[in-house]
Design a protein around this motif. Structure first.
Motif, PDB file in Angstrom:
ATOM      1  N   SER A 101      37.602  26.775  39.409  1.00  0.00           N
ATOM      2  CA  SER A 101      37.251  27.673  40.511  1.00  0.00           C
ATOM      3  C   SER A 101      35.867  28.312  40.353  1.00  0.00           C
ATOM      4  N   THR A 147      50.075  38.546  39.026  1.00  0.00           N
ATOM      5  CA  THR A 147      49.623  37.164  39.091  1.00  0.00           C
ATOM      6  C   THR A 147      50.046  36.382  37.869  1.00  0.00           C
ATOM      7  N   GLN A 198      42.016  27.639  37.543  1.00  0.00           N
ATOM      8  CA  GLN A 198      41.306  28.759  36.936  1.00  0.00           C
ATOM      9  C   GLN A 198      40.027  28.324  36.238  1.00  0.00           C
ATOM     10  N   ASP A 241      42.054  35.300  43.048  1.00  0.00           N
ATOM     11  CA  ASP A 241      40.877  34.781  42.364  1.00  0.00           C
ATOM     12  C   ASP A 241      39.622  35.278  43.073  1.00  0.00           C
TER      13      ASP A 241
END
Length: 213
Positions: free
Chosen positions: A67, A48, A64, A162
């Motif tokens: 989220s 990733t 990021q 995620d």
């Protein structure tokens, strides 16, 4: 009589010992599958970071950060799911549209960002104007649309890596769904990485390294 009792006791003891072993044997493939999936996930998390380098840094950073906030740490109610869906959609669109941006360094060394069009290059803030001959070199090409589509796929893979987003959209996935959520991003990452390496982009748009042009 004593010999018979001893033999019966030995038989029952052997049967009791065999039962848990047989049960463990039945569970053994599931344990191996779980270990394999965890190993694959740990490897894909390393992938990733490499995939994120193919995307606009600001977009990935915004996703990021927001989220875990929008998804309530993966424990989504209706409002959290709507906000998380909107976040994924906006960031995905950002990755797609920023693939058509590029930069230009004027005579003073100032970096000017613009959007590639079918006719040439449109500088966003209008601070400079390119000569028609130079502007035509920035025209949209088929490879730009391919890169935009691949960027969208890569961002989708980042979303599936995620945990907050996955737990929000798939709170209780089945074994088959968990396999898809684990294996699909890996396939997408490998496929897109190969295409990016084979057909690299020459644009240095918003969120990407500065242009030397």
């Amino acid at each position: 009589m004593e010999i018979t009792v001893v033999e019966d006791h030995q038989k029952s003891t052997k049967e009791d010992i065999k039962k848990p072993l047989l049960e463990d044997d039945k569970e053994f493939p599931d344990i191996e599958r779980t270990k394999w999936m965890h190993k694959a996930m740990s490897q894909t998390f390393q992938t990733t970071a490499n995939l994120a380098n193919l995307l606009p840094t600001g977009t990935v950073l915004a996703f990021q950060i927001l989220s875990p906030i929008f998804s309530n740490g993966g424990q989504c109610d209706l409002a959290s799911k709507i906000m998380t869906t909107a976040l994924v959609a906006i960031c995905g669109f950002s990755c797609f549209i920023l693939s058509f941006t590029d930069s230009y360094k004027d005579t003073n060394g100032t970096i000017c960002y613009g959007m590639a069009t079918f006719n040439g290059f449109w500088i966003i803030d209008g601070s400079a104007t390119l000569p028609p001959e130079l502007s035509k070199t920035y025209k949209l090409k088929f490879i730009d649309f391919a890169h935009a589509f691949m960027s969208l796929l890569v961002f989708g893979a980042v979303v599936l890596f995620d945990r907050n987003a996955v737990n929000c959209f798939f709170p209780a996935p089945s074994v088959e769904a968990l396999e898809v959520l684990t294996e699909l991003p890996v396939g997408v990452g490998v496929f897109c990485s190969m295409l990016f390496a084979t057909f690299p982009t020459r644009r240095n748009g918003i969120g990407f390294p500065l242009s030397s042009k």
